[in-house]
Design a protein around this motif. Structure first.
Motif, mmCIF file in Angstrom:
data_model
loop_
_atom_site.group_PDB
_atom_site.id
_atom_site.type_symbol
_atom_site.label_atom_id
_atom_site.label_comp_id
_atom_site.label_asym_id
_atom_site.label_seq_id
_atom_site.Cartn_x
_atom_site.Cartn_y
_atom_site.Cartn_z
ATOM 1 N N ASP A 7 -34.397 47.363 9.639
ATOM 2 C CA ASP A 7 -34.393 48.448 10.637
ATOM 3 C C ASP A 7 -33.003 49.033 10.826
ATOM 4 O O ASP A 7 -31.985 48.353 10.596
ATOM 5 C CB ASP A 7 -34.870 47.907 11.994
ATOM 6 C CG ASP A 7 -36.392 47.880 12.097
ATOM 7 O OD1 ASP A 7 -37.072 48.179 11.094
ATOM 8 O OD2 ASP A 7 -36.896 47.555 13.189
ATOM 9 N N SER A 8 -32.982 50.235 11.338
ATOM 10 C CA SER A 8 -31.712 50.876 11.664
ATOM 11 C C SER A 8 -31.001 50.091 12.764
ATOM 12 O O SER A 8 -31.626 49.663 13.741
ATOM 13 C CB SER A 8 -31.990 52.305 12.150
ATOM 14 O OG SER A 8 -30.797 52.928 12.505
ATOM 15 N N GLY A 9 -29.720 49.865 12.599
ATOM 16 C CA GLY A 9 -28.918 49.228 13.642
ATOM 17 C C GLY A 9 -28.828 47.716 13.565
ATOM 18 O O GLY A 9 -28.152 47.086 14.388
ATOM 19 N N LYS A 18 -15.862 51.152 13.287
ATOM 20 C CA LYS A 18 -16.877 52.159 13.596
ATOM 21 C C LYS A 18 -17.926 52.142 12.501
ATOM 22 O O LYS A 18 -17.584 52.047 11.328
ATOM 23 C CB LYS A 18 -16.226 53.546 13.619
ATOM 24 C CG LYS A 18 -16.552 54.354 14.858
ATOM 25 C CD LYS A 18 -15.773 55.642 14.901
ATOM 26 C CE LYS A 18 -16.636 56.727 14.281
ATOM 27 N NZ LYS A 18 -15.990 57.936 13.934
ATOM 28 N N SER A 19 -19.197 52.193 12.878
ATOM 29 C CA SER A 19 -20.231 52.256 11.846
ATOM 30 C C SER A 19 -21.256 53.301 12.241
ATOM 31 O O SER A 19 -21.778 53.288 13.357
ATOM 32 C CB SER A 19 -20.897 50.884 11.706
ATOM 33 O OG SER A 19 -21.939 50.953 10.780
ATOM 34 N N GLU A 20 -21.520 54.216 11.331
ATOM 35 C CA GLU A 20 -22.508 55.258 11.609
ATOM 36 C C GLU A 20 -23.759 55.016 10.784
ATOM 37 O O GLU A 20 -23.709 54.320 9.765
ATOM 38 C CB GLU A 20 -21.913 56.626 11.281
ATOM 39 C CG GLU A 20 -20.960 57.076 12.382
ATOM 40 C CD GLU A 20 -20.040 58.199 11.946
ATOM 41 O OE1 GLU A 20 -20.228 58.716 10.831
ATOM 42 O OE2 GLU A 20 -19.146 58.524 12.727
ATOM 43 N N ALA A 67 -30.482 53.089 4.120
ATOM 44 C CA ALA A 67 -30.658 53.632 5.474
ATOM 45 C C ALA A 67 -31.886 53.003 6.119
ATOM 46 O O ALA A 67 -32.929 52.898 5.484
ATOM 47 C CB ALA A 67 -30.825 55.143 5.397
ATOM 48 N N GLY A 68 -31.749 52.611 7.386
ATOM 49 C CA GLY A 68 -32.900 52.080 8.109
ATOM 50 C C GLY A 68 -33.755 53.189 8.700
ATOM 51 O O GLY A 68 -34.954 53.040 8.875
ATOM 52 N N GLN A 69 -33.119 54.314 8.995
ATOM 53 C CA GLN A 69 -33.872 55.405 9.639
ATOM 54 C C GLN A 69 -34.717 56.149 8.618
ATOM 55 O O GLN A 69 -34.217 56.611 7.598
ATOM 56 C CB GLN A 69 -32.906 56.393 10.281
ATOM 57 C CG GLN A 69 -32.337 55.909 11.597
ATOM 58 C CD GLN A 69 -31.534 56.998 12.280
ATOM 59 O OE1 GLN A 69 -31.979 58.130 12.382
ATOM 60 N NE2 GLN A 69 -30.332 56.646 12.726
HETATM 61 N N1 LIG Z 1 -21.971 42.069 17.862
HETATM 62 C C1 LIG Z 1 -22.291 42.456 16.629
HETATM 63 N N2 LIG Z 1 -22.520 43.757 16.384
HETATM 64 C C2 LIG Z 1 -22.838 44.109 15.122
HETATM 65 C C3 LIG Z 1 -22.922 43.164 14.061
HETATM 66 N N3 LIG Z 1 -23.277 43.826 12.928
HETATM 67 C C4 LIG Z 1 -23.378 45.122 13.275
HETATM 68 N N4 LIG Z 1 -23.112 45.303 14.588
HETATM 69 C C5 LIG Z 1 -23.149 46.570 15.337
HETATM 70 O O1 LIG Z 1 -24.458 47.113 15.226
HETATM 71 C C6 LIG Z 1 -24.420 48.524 15.108
HETATM 72 C C7 LIG Z 1 -25.182 48.971 13.887
HETATM 73 O O2 LIG Z 1 -24.545 48.455 12.724
HETATM 74 P P1 LIG Z 1 -24.779 49.101 11.281
HETATM 75 O O3 LIG Z 1 -24.136 48.192 10.293
HETATM 76 O O4 LIG Z 1 -24.364 50.527 11.249
HETATM 77 O O5 LIG Z 1 -26.378 49.046 11.177
HETATM 78 P P2 LIG Z 1 -27.320 49.474 9.948
HETATM 79 O O6 LIG Z 1 -28.362 48.441 9.820
HETATM 80 O O7 LIG Z 1 -26.492 49.733 8.727
HETATM 81 O O8 LIG Z 1 -27.963 50.861 10.468
HETATM 82 P P3 LIG Z 1 -28.566 52.091 9.580
HETATM 83 O O9 LIG Z 1 -27.492 52.567 8.678
HETATM 84 O O10 LIG Z 1 -28.975 53.134 10.606
HETATM 85 O O11 LIG Z 1 -29.766 51.568 8.853
HETATM 86 C C8 LIG Z 1 -22.946 48.932 15.096
HETATM 87 O O12 LIG Z 1 -22.575 49.332 16.407
HETATM 88 C C9 LIG Z 1 -22.218 47.630 14.740
HETATM 89 O O13 LIG Z 1 -20.918 47.564 15.303
HETATM 90 C C10 LIG Z 1 -22.662 41.768 14.353
HETATM 91 O O14 LIG Z 1 -22.724 40.856 13.524
HETATM 92 N N5 LIG Z 1 -22.353 41.495 15.662
#
Ligand SMILES: Nc1nc2c(ncn2[C@@H]2O[C@H](COP(=O)(O)OP(=O)(O)OP(=O)(O)O)[C@@H](O)[C@H]2O)c(=O)[nH]1
Length: 206
Positions: free
Chosen positions: A18-20, A38-40, A67-69
């Motif tokens: 999933d996204s996020g 920062k992660s988008e 991409a999760g979205q």
């Molecule tokens: N506390 C914490 N936050 C995390 C961790 N991994 C990621 N995050 C936070 O989670 C959010 C999403 O992280 P991403 O790596 O962008 O998520 P994603 O799964 O790649 O999302 P999509 O690209 O939309 O699919 C960001 O705000 C990160 O800082 C972790 O291990 N611990």
């Protein structure tokens, strides 16, 4: 010059979930050793590769951070799965919904990998957070066993609190290199499903 240095086996690993849930942060941690400030949201796919030495052999690992979205992945889905040797299914241990989504991701993978089950690992991320709705490790472990996957709990942010992402990658790389199942004890009757997809193995021009 030594020709063998140009003759690397290539292994493609895709990161799904999933996204996020932290797919990009985990990949970033593995490739740069750091948690990104920062992660988008990923659009389409982010592609990284590196050469690893595994038991005396240099292999190339390609990591596809997807991409999760839905809106950012639709047109790319076929490309993710094509020739994949392994999958990291990632969920967020503080987000029950991301765990509930896993069967949908598994089903998508089955649809796109033409009957082959691609060797997979289950990764619960964000173990550094202590949210109220943590997904039970036992439940996740059972789910992983049911699907013949090794299970890890990790944190891209603070690897000290959990399984280290680098160890997870090293284990997967070692099993792929030796063409061994990723799960140590695959459930009965699923041995073939766990065998690495060897069709596209050894992309070597020699
Ligand atoms: N506390 C914490 N936050 C995390 C961790 N991994 C990621 N995050 C936070 O989670 C959010 C999403 O992280 P991403 O790596 O962008 O998520 P994603 O799964 O790649 O999302 P999509 O690209 O939309 O699919 C960001 O705000 C990160 O800082 C972790 O291990 N611990």
């Amino acid at each position: 010059t030594d020709d063998s240095s140009f003759c690397l086996r290539i292994f493609k690993i895709i990161v799904i979930g999933d996204s996020g849930v932290g797919k990009t942060c985990l990949t970033h941690r593995l490739w740069s050793g750091r948690f990104p400030e920062k992660s988008e949201a990923t659009i389409g796919v982010d592609f990284r590769e590196k050469v690893l030495e595994v038991e005396g052999e240099w292999i190339k690992i390609q990591m596809w951070d997807t991409a999760g979205q839905e809106r950012y992945r639709k047109s790319m889905v076929q490309h993710y799965y094509r020739g994949a040797h392994a999958i990291f299914y990632v969920y967020d241990v503080t987000d029950e919904r991301s765990f509930q989504s896993l069967p949908v991701w598994i089903e998508e993978c089955r649809r796109h990998s033409r009957g082959h089950d691609v060797p997979s690992v289950l990764v619960g991320n964000k173990c550094d957070l202590h949210g109220a709705s943590r997904v039970s490790g036992d439940v996740a472990r059972k789910f992983a066993e049911l699907h013949g996957m090794p299970f890890f709990q990790t944190s891209a942010k603070n690897p000290q609190v959990s399984d280290n992402p680098e160890d997870i990658l090293a284990m997967v790389a070692q099993r792929l290199k030796n063409q061994k199942p990723l799960a140590l004890n695959p459930p009965l009757g699923t041995e073939d499903l766990c065998a690495p997809n060897t069709e596209k193995r050894g992309a070597c021009g020699c």
